[in-house]
Design a protein around this motif. Structure first.
Motif, PDB file in Angstrom:
ATOM      1  N   TYR A 176       0.820  -1.210   0.000  1.00  0.00           N
ATOM      2  CA  TYR A 176       0.000   0.000   0.000  1.00  0.00           C
ATOM      3  C   TYR A 176       0.857   1.265   0.000  1.00  0.00           C
ATOM      4  O   TYR A 176       0.367   2.365   0.228  1.00  0.00           O
ATOM      5  N   GLY A 177       2.148   1.101  -0.254  1.00  0.00           N
ATOM      6  CA  GLY A 177       3.039   2.248  -0.357  1.00  0.00           C
ATOM      7  C   GLY A 177       3.576   2.748   0.967  1.00  0.00           C
ATOM      8  O   GLY A 177       4.119   3.851   1.042  1.00  0.00           O
ATOM      9  N   ILE A 178       3.468   1.958   2.027  1.00  0.00           N
ATOM     10  CA  ILE A 178       3.948   2.371   3.348  1.00  0.00           C
ATOM     11  C   ILE A 178       5.358   1.847   3.549  1.00  0.00           C
ATOM     12  O   ILE A 178       5.627   0.659   3.354  1.00  0.00           O
ATOM     13  N   ARG A 179       6.261   2.746   3.958  1.00  0.00           N
ATOM     14  CA  ARG A 179       7.667   2.390   4.106  1.00  0.00           C
ATOM     15  C   ARG A 179       7.992   2.063   5.555  1.00  0.00           C
ATOM     16  O   ARG A 179       7.233   2.346   6.476  1.00  0.00           O
ATOM     17  N   THR A 180       9.174   1.477   5.731  1.00  0.00           N
ATOM     18  CA  THR A 180       9.680   1.209   7.076  1.00  0.00           C
ATOM     19  C   THR A 180       9.747   2.510   7.870  1.00  0.00           C
ATOM     20  O   THR A 180      10.160   3.544   7.357  1.00  0.00           O
ATOM     21  N   LYS A 181       9.327   2.461   9.117  1.00  0.00           N
ATOM     22  CA  LYS A 181       9.362   3.590  10.058  1.00  0.00           C
ATOM     23  C   LYS A 181       8.344   4.681   9.747  1.00  0.00           C
ATOM     24  O   LYS A 181       8.298   5.691  10.440  1.00  0.00           O
ATOM     25  N   GLU A 182       7.528   4.491   8.710  1.00  0.00           N
ATOM     26  CA  GLU A 182       6.474   5.462   8.446  1.00  0.00           C
ATOM     27  C   GLU A 182       5.305   5.185   9.389  1.00  0.00           C
ATOM     28  O   GLU A 182       4.915   4.034   9.610  1.00  0.00           O
ATOM     29  N   LEU A 183       4.730   6.238   9.952  1.00  0.00           N
ATOM     30  CA  LEU A 183       3.656   6.077  10.926  1.00  0.00           C
ATOM     31  C   LEU A 183       2.346   5.721  10.232  1.00  0.00           C
ATOM     32  O   LEU A 183       2.018   6.247   9.174  1.00  0.00           O
ATOM     33  N   VAL A 184       1.587   4.832  10.868  1.00  0.00           N
ATOM     34  CA  VAL A 184       0.280   4.432  10.343  1.00  0.00           C
ATOM     35  C   VAL A 184      -0.763   4.594  11.442  1.00  0.00           C
ATOM     36  O   VAL A 184      -0.450   4.597  12.630  1.00  0.00           O
ATOM     37  N   GLY A 185      -2.027   4.735  11.038  1.00  0.00           N
ATOM     38  CA  GLY A 185      -3.111   4.939  11.989  1.00  0.00           C
ATOM     39  C   GLY A 185      -3.398   3.701  12.803  1.00  0.00           C
ATOM     40  O   GLY A 185      -3.415   2.580  12.289  1.00  0.00           O
ATOM     41  N   ARG A 186      -3.641   3.933  14.087  1.00  0.00           N
ATOM     42  CA  ARG A 186      -3.985   2.851  15.010  1.00  0.00           C
ATOM     43  C   ARG A 186      -5.275   3.222  15.730  1.00  0.00           C
ATOM     44  O   ARG A 186      -5.317   4.145  16.522  1.00  0.00           O
ATOM     45  N   GLY A 187      -6.327   2.521  15.486  1.00  0.00           N
ATOM     46  CA  GLY A 187      -7.573   2.782  16.181  1.00  0.00           C
ATOM     47  C   GLY A 187      -8.236   4.064  15.712  1.00  0.00           C
ATOM     48  O   GLY A 187      -7.602   4.960  15.147  1.00  0.00           O
ATOM     49  N   GLY A 188      -9.539   4.160  15.922  1.00  0.00           N
ATOM     50  CA  GLY A 188     -10.266   5.377  15.647  1.00  0.00           C
ATOM     51  C   GLY A 188     -10.208   5.822  14.196  1.00  0.00           C
ATOM     52  O   GLY A 188      -9.974   5.050  13.265  1.00  0.00           O
ATOM     53  N   ILE A 189     -10.421   7.119  14.014  1.00  0.00           N
ATOM     54  CA  ILE A 189     -10.451   7.699  12.671  1.00  0.00           C
ATOM     55  C   ILE A 189      -9.081   7.618  12.002  1.00  0.00           C
ATOM     56  O   ILE A 189      -8.989   7.462  10.780  1.00  0.00           O
ATOM     57  N   GLU A 190      -8.001   7.701  12.774  1.00  0.00           N
ATOM     58  CA  GLU A 190      -6.654   7.607  12.195  1.00  0.00           C
ATOM     59  C   GLU A 190      -6.467   6.285  11.459  1.00  0.00           C
ATOM     60  O   GLU A 190      -5.796   6.233  10.425  1.00  0.00           O
ATOM     61  N   ARG A 191      -7.057   5.215  11.961  1.00  0.00           N
ATOM     62  CA  ARG A 191      -6.952   3.923  11.282  1.00  0.00           C
ATOM     63  C   ARG A 191      -8.012   3.783  10.190  1.00  0.00           C
ATOM     64  O   ARG A 191      -7.723   3.360   9.072  1.00  0.00           O
ATOM     65  N   LEU A 192      -9.247   4.169  10.506  1.00  0.00           N
ATOM     66  CA  LEU A 192     -10.348   3.993   9.569  1.00  0.00           C
ATOM     67  C   LEU A 192     -10.094   4.718   8.255  1.00  0.00           C
ATOM     68  O   LEU A 192     -10.352   4.180   7.169  1.00  0.00           O
ATOM     69  N   LEU A 193      -9.567   5.949   8.328  1.00  0.00           N
ATOM     70  CA  LEU A 193      -9.347   6.767   7.136  1.00  0.00           C
ATOM     71  C   LEU A 193      -7.860   7.033   6.906  1.00  0.00           C
ATOM     72  O   LEU A 193      -7.490   8.083   6.380  1.00  0.00           O
ATOM     73  N   ASP A 194      -7.025   6.083   7.281  1.00  0.00           N
ATOM     74  CA  ASP A 194      -5.580   6.252   7.120  1.00  0.00           C
ATOM     75  C   ASP A 194      -5.209   6.516   5.660  1.00  0.00           C
ATOM     76  O   ASP A 194      -4.328   7.325   5.369  1.00  0.00           O
ATOM     77  N   HIS A 195      -5.886   5.857   4.742  1.00  0.00           N
ATOM     78  CA  HIS A 195      -5.570   6.022   3.317  1.00  0.00           C
ATOM     79  C   HIS A 195      -5.797   7.454   2.852  1.00  0.00           C
ATOM     80  O   HIS A 195      -5.064   7.957   1.985  1.00  0.00           O
ATOM     81  N   ALA A 196      -6.803   8.129   3.403  1.00  0.00           N
ATOM     82  CA  ALA A 196      -7.088   9.512   3.007  1.00  0.00           C
ATOM     83  C   ALA A 196      -6.225  10.502   3.779  1.00  0.00           C
ATOM     84  O   ALA A 196      -5.780  11.513   3.227  1.00  0.00           O
ATOM     85  N   LEU A 197      -5.974  10.213   5.048  1.00  0.00           N
ATOM     86  CA  LEU A 197      -5.208  11.130   5.889  1.00  0.00           C
ATOM     87  C   LEU A 197      -3.730  11.127   5.550  1.00  0.00           C
ATOM     88  O   LEU A 197      -3.043  12.133   5.732  1.00  0.00           O
TER      89      LEU A 197
END
Length: 564
Positions: A176-197
């Protein structure tokens, strides 16, 4: 002798022929492939993360944004005296040499890739380092975007947090284009809409030599910020509810019963989402080990015995079955004997003869156990299931289904189910939906929280489900709920307000801990045209007529424009 020379000549010609064929194959047939590999080996990308999209409440208040943080990094290919550099930086960044060395060793990858060894440097310290950087070869000062949560603990469960992917997750996330050490959403809206955020990362294309050292920069692609997200949440209301809980564990859900929009969702105790950004392992471990489970969203994933708030569904089922009328009177002597067991009312002295409205107002156990026995388990279960209990109701984030007993129940178990005790569990979100359905004359809407993504309003507003309750049934239940709050003898009188009409039902649910009860309040306001429905539970917090009822008044007065 001559024959051997001839054979040797043939062999050499054959060998040269094979070499020539191999060269032709490598250069003409496979040339483009190896040229591409050589280019890939010569060129590298130094990634640059994109600022994440903003998360806003319904009026534009910021729930999640980005701030500029200063980070100290080392460029391995330019470091000549690592120990000397770390000794110089140690007092400036307030970290030990050993700690910096361990971070450098853990984070180092390629010679041209900067290694961040300290984050969150103050602006004054950053200016000092910048002034002295000429004497610190290989030291970089980087100003980068970092996530900021202005509401802190108030919205942590709903908004979520960020952290680096684990080694197990990374192979999947890379696709999905996520690199090592790049932050990703965990829980809540940060996870649900991580692709848009997340937006689109940029980077610098550099040329490296055979030792992977940067020779020159070739091109740069600027990162693109993520999309802004607007929620239905009322941030001041969210803060009001959090402050009202104080140190009391519990949860609250407030929603618009006409649309399903969630106005507030609070779970207490909460946590600071920035703890995960700072990779503070000690703080994170404390959160994980905390027996109060601050990471659990009690509003949607916490399940509780509902106690007397379930009596509303018992009343609805009995009225719909024609077993009782609002005027039906049942005598409460303070206890009810079924078989060899005695079930006590909360008022051991008894309430005496009571109508349905009075039984709701004073939450008489004997009254509802009696009509529960007449009903039986199946109609009770059916009424509760129709109102959204015992199954997931479409919440887009984590949600528990709750529980209703599906097995055959004994007569005493049916009596307990009628007063919300026994083998029954509900979430605060489900309880709020139940109150919402009563307030809107049987219309059950699906809860939602995301209003728009990237400026585009989401095309949801799910169709309403109309419960098969008669107007007479709803009128009687509403009258009882209004009396709960308005009448001085009502169990929820503490929710009474001179500024706005409030209908409610309290509950005091027994638990597995002797003497420890969950306090509940469900209701809606204003009574005639509800703009808010709510459910509040105080975990092991005593009576629902105390803190939960008080909080209900604060919520309704806030929505009426009377509370700060």
């Amino acid at each position: 002798m001559s024959s051997r020379l001839i054979q040797l000549q043939y062999f050499m010609v054959l060998l040269l022929g094979l070499v020539s064929l191999r060269l032709v194959h490598l250069q003409l047939v496979r040339g483009s492939h190896y040229r591409q590999l050589a280019e890939q080996n010569r060129l590298r990308v130094v990634p640059e993360s994109a600022p994440r999209g903003l998360i806003l409440d319904r009026s534009g208040q910021i729930l999640a944004t980005n701030k500029t943080v200063f980070r100290v990094a080392l460029l391995p290919q330019e470091i000549e005296d690592l120990d000397g550099i770390l000794k110089y930086l140690s007092p400036l960044v307030h970290r030990s040499v050993a700690s910096l060395h361990e971070t450098y060793k853990r984070q180092r990858s390629l010679p041209f890739m900067p290694v961040v060894i300290a984050s969150g440097i103050s602006k004054d310290m950053a200016m000092r380092l910048e002034e002295e950087r000429w004497r610190l070869p290989g030291v970089l000062l980087r100003a980068e975007p970092a996530r900021d949560y202005p509401q802190g603990v108030n919205t942590a469960h709903l908004i979520g947090y960020l952290s680096q992917p684990t080694s197990e997750e990374l192979p999947v996330l890379k696709s999905y284009g996520i690199r090592t050490k790049e932050l990703v959403g965990r829980g809540g809206i940060e996870r649900l809409l991580d692709h848009a955020l997340r937006g689109r990362s940029g980077g610098l294309l550099v040329e490296v030599d055979h030792r992977a050292r940067q020779v020159r920069g070739i091109n740069r692609r600027a990162p693109e910020s993520g999309s802004p997200i607007v929620l239905s949440i009322d941030a001041p209301l969210q803060r009001l509810v959090t402050e009202a809980f104080g140190s009391q564990a519990g949860a609250c859900v407030v929603l618009d019963p006409n649309t399903g929009a969630v106005l507030a969702m609070v779970s207490n105790p909460s946590f600071d989402p920035e703890s995960f950004l700072q990779s503070d392992s000690q703080t994170i471990r404390q959160l994980l080990d905390d027996p109060q489970s601050p990471l659990l969203n009690r509003a949607t994933a916490g399940v509780y015995t509902p106690g007397s708030i379930a009596k509303l569904m018992t009343a609805a089922a009995a009225l719909e079955q024609g077993l009782i009328q609002p005027s039906t009177t049942i005598h409460c002597p303070g206890a009810l004997r079924i078989g060899d067991r005695t079930f006590h009312c909360w008022n051991r002295d008894g309430h005496g003869p009571m109508t349905l409205i009075e039984a709701i107002m004073q939450s008489c156990n004997v009254y509802f156990m009696q009509i529960g026995r007449r009903l039986g388990a199946a109609p009770l279960r059916s009424a509760m299931e129709q109102a959204g209990l015992s199954h997931k109701i479409g919440w887009p984030l984590e949600e528990q289904p709750g529980r209703l007993p599906q097995r055959r129940l004994m007569e005493g178990e049916v009596a307990l189910l009628a007063i919300g005790q026994g083998d029954i569990l509900v979430t605060p979100l489900q309880a709020a939906m139940m109150a919402s359905a009563i307030g809107t004359n049987g219309s059950l809407v699906e809860p939602w929280v995301v209003s728009s993504v990237g400026g585009e309003t989401l095309p949801h507003r799910p169709p309403k489900k109309q419960l098969k309750w008669s107007g007479k049934t709803l009128q009687a239940i509403k009258a009882g709920m209004l009396a709960v709050v308005k009448h001085p003898a009502g169990t929820g009188h503490r929710a009474f307000s001179e500024l706005i009409s409030i209908a409610g039902k309290t509950g005091t649910a027994q638990t597995h801990l002797p003497g420890m009860t969950h306090g509940w309040f469900v209701g809606f306001c204003p009574v005639d045209q509800p703009k808010a429905a709510m459910a509040i539970v105080a975990e092991y917090g005593g009576s629902g007529g105390d803190l939960p009822a008080y909080m209900a008044r604060l919520i309704c007065e806030h929505l009426a424009g009377a509370a700060p």
